[in-house]
Design a protein around this motif. Structure first.
Motif, PDB file in Angstrom:
ATOM      1  N   TYR A  40       3.339  10.360  -7.054  1.00 14.21           N
ATOM      2  CA  TYR A  40       2.043  10.565  -7.704  1.00 14.21           C
ATOM      3  C   TYR A  40       1.525   9.263  -8.287  1.00 14.21           C
ATOM      4  N   VAL A  41       0.209   9.150  -8.306  1.00 11.22           N
ATOM      5  CA  VAL A  41      -0.462   8.132  -9.090  1.00 11.22           C
ATOM      6  C   VAL A  41      -1.241   8.890 -10.152  1.00 11.22           C
ATOM      7  N   THR A  42      -0.977   8.575 -11.421  1.00 13.32           N
ATOM      8  CA  THR A  42      -1.717   9.214 -12.509  1.00 13.32           C
ATOM      9  C   THR A  42      -2.766   8.230 -12.995  1.00 13.32           C
ATOM     10  N   VAL A  43      -4.034   8.602 -12.837  1.00 12.84           N
ATOM     11  CA  VAL A  43      -5.139   7.748 -13.228  1.00 12.84           C
ATOM     12  C   VAL A  43      -6.191   8.617 -13.914  1.00 12.84           C
ATOM     13  N   PHE A  44      -6.713   8.134 -15.012  1.00 15.21           N
ATOM     14  CA  PHE A  44      -7.681   8.885 -15.825  1.00 15.21           C
ATOM     15  C   PHE A  44      -7.156  10.285 -16.162  1.00 15.21           C
ATOM     16  N   GLY A  45      -5.833  10.377 -16.391  1.00 17.55           N
ATOM     17  CA  GLY A  45      -5.225  11.639 -16.772  1.00 17.55           C
ATOM     18  C   GLY A  45      -5.033  12.618 -15.627  1.00 17.55           C
ATOM     19  N   GLN A  46      -5.385  12.216 -14.413  1.00 19.56           N
ATOM     20  CA  GLN A  46      -5.248  13.093 -13.243  1.00 19.56           C
ATOM     21  C   GLN A  46      -4.098  12.615 -12.365  1.00 19.56           C
ATOM     22  N   LYS A  47      -3.233  13.541 -11.943  1.00 24.62           N
ATOM     23  CA  LYS A  47      -2.143  13.207 -11.027  1.00 24.62           C
ATOM     24  C   LYS A  47      -2.628  13.403  -9.598  1.00 24.62           C
ATOM     25  N   VAL A  48      -2.574  12.348  -8.798  1.00 22.97           N
ATOM     26  CA  VAL A  48      -2.984  12.396  -7.405  1.00 22.97           C
ATOM     27  C   VAL A  48      -1.729  12.222  -6.551  1.00 22.97           C
ATOM     28  N   GLU A  49      -1.484  13.192  -5.675  1.00 23.63           N
ATOM     29  CA  GLU A  49      -0.292  13.143  -4.839  1.00 23.63           C
ATOM     30  C   GLU A  49      -0.447  12.094  -3.742  1.00 23.63           C
ATOM     31  N   MET A  50       0.671  11.427  -3.404  1.00 17.81           N
ATOM     32  CA  MET A  50       0.679  10.483  -2.289  1.00 17.81           C
ATOM     33  C   MET A  50       1.907  10.773  -1.430  1.00 17.81           C
ATOM     34  N   HIS A  51       1.770  10.552  -0.129  1.00 16.69           N
ATOM     35  CA  HIS A  51       2.870  10.809   0.789  1.00 16.69           C
ATOM     36  C   HIS A  51       2.665   9.979   2.045  1.00 16.69           C
ATOM     37  N   GLY A  52       3.749   9.415   2.557  1.00 18.58           N
ATOM     38  CA  GLY A  52       3.656   8.651   3.784  1.00 18.58           C
ATOM     39  C   GLY A  52       5.015   8.182   4.253  1.00 18.58           C
ATOM     40  N   PHE A  53       4.994   7.378   5.315  1.00 17.91           N
ATOM     41  CA  PHE A  53       6.224   6.861   5.910  1.00 17.91           C
ATOM     42  C   PHE A  53       6.066   5.362   6.154  1.00 17.91           C
ATOM     43  N   THR A  54       7.177   4.641   6.044  1.00 18.32           N
ATOM     44  CA  THR A  54       7.216   3.220   6.364  1.00 18.32           C
ATOM     45  C   THR A  54       8.434   2.983   7.246  1.00 18.32           C
ATOM     46  N   TRP A  55       8.272   2.146   8.269  1.00 17.32           N
ATOM     47  CA  TRP A  55       9.370   1.802   9.166  1.00 17.32           C
ATOM     48  C   TRP A  55       9.751   0.343   8.932  1.00 17.32           C
ATOM     49  N   TYR A  56      11.036   0.109   8.660  1.00 20.86           N
ATOM     50  CA  TYR A  56      11.563  -1.224   8.374  1.00 20.86           C
ATOM     51  C   TYR A  56      12.506  -1.646   9.496  1.00 20.86           C
TER      52      TYR A  56
ATOM     53  N   VAL B 113       8.547  -4.643   7.317  1.00 15.39           N
ATOM     54  CA  VAL B 113       7.717  -3.492   7.693  1.00 15.39           C
ATOM     55  C   VAL B 113       7.083  -3.718   9.064  1.00 15.39           C
ATOM     56  N   VAL B 114       7.298  -2.765   9.986  1.00 14.00           N
ATOM     57  CA  VAL B 114       6.648  -2.844  11.297  1.00 14.00           C
ATOM     58  C   VAL B 114       5.564  -1.780  11.452  1.00 14.00           C
ATOM     59  N   LYS B 115       5.595  -0.735  10.605  1.00 17.51           N
ATOM     60  CA  LYS B 115       4.555   0.289  10.643  1.00 17.51           C
ATOM     61  C   LYS B 115       4.552   1.042   9.321  1.00 17.51           C
ATOM     62  N   SER B 116       3.363   1.465   8.900  1.00 12.55           N
ATOM     63  CA  SER B 116       3.264   2.376   7.762  1.00 12.55           C
ATOM     64  C   SER B 116       2.162   3.381   8.060  1.00 12.55           C
ATOM     65  N   ALA B 117       2.383   4.603   7.615  1.00 15.99           N
ATOM     66  CA  ALA B 117       1.426   5.674   7.859  1.00 15.99           C
ATOM     67  C   ALA B 117       1.376   6.563   6.625  1.00 15.99           C
ATOM     68  N   TRP B 118       0.222   6.616   5.982  1.00 16.34           N
ATOM     69  CA  TRP B 118       0.019   7.423   4.780  1.00 16.34           C
ATOM     70  C   TRP B 118      -0.898   8.578   5.098  1.00 16.34           C
TER      71      TRP B 118
END
Length: 168
Positions: free
Chosen positions: A126-142, A148-153
């Motif tokens: 999560y990123v909490t900004v202005f009191g709001q929690k915003v969910e984040m999810h993704g993948f990174t390939w190392y 890092v050779v690829k990232s996908a959010w």
């Protein structure tokens, strides 16, 4: 990039394990501070560490207040789990970035820069900004020796390595 353009990312390091990653392309520039520690790689590693972005629409600076955990541990393998929590401040106020990582496993992956045997890492939190929690999810390939050779959010276009040059 989503518009098909490329950016050039470079990493510069000092003799004390601190580094800066810079990505430049299509009229914009992004930098992030980090450090190699005995536990692993830590981005936005310490109070005062900076992340900056600039482009045609202006710029922004994010400054670390506190950082706990690692971005990528020194010893990592399939099934490894770790976390990082960073409190930052911007012109608009403070935010908290909470990220949990799970090493899913190794797989063969093809990107414009070539074929790699890479470790797929899931990132969620999560990123909490202005009191709001915003969910984040993704993948990174190392890929070993390349990083890092690829990232996908979720909700964003994938980013893939197109070429690389690692000096001796």
């Amino acid at each position: 990039h989503s518009d098909g353009t490329n950016s050039i990312s470079t990493m510069s390091a000092d003799d004390f394990g601190k580094f800066m990653i810079t990505a430049e392309g299509s009229g914009s520039k992004f930098t992030i501070d980090g450090e190699c520690t005995p536990e692993g790689i830590v981005i936005m590693n310490a109070p005062g560490a900076m992340t900056t972005a600039s482009g045609e629409d202006g710029g922004s600076t994010v400054s670390t207040i506190t950082s706990d955990g690692v971005s990528l541990p020194k010893d990592i393998g399939q099934g490894s789990q770790w976390a990082q929590t960073i409190t930052v401040t911007t012109d608009a106020g403070s935010s908290v970035i909470e990220t949990n990582y799970t090493a899913i496993g190794f797989e063969n992956i093809t990107v414009p820069a070539g074929d790699f045997y890479a470790l797929k890492v899931e990132q969620s939190g999560y990123v909490t900004v202005f009191g709001q929690k915003v969910e984040m999810h993704g993948f990174t390939w190392y890929a070993e020796g390349v990083c890092v050779v690829k990232s996908a959010w979720d909700g964003a276009p994938a980013v893939e390595l197109t070429m690389y040059d690692i000096p001796d």
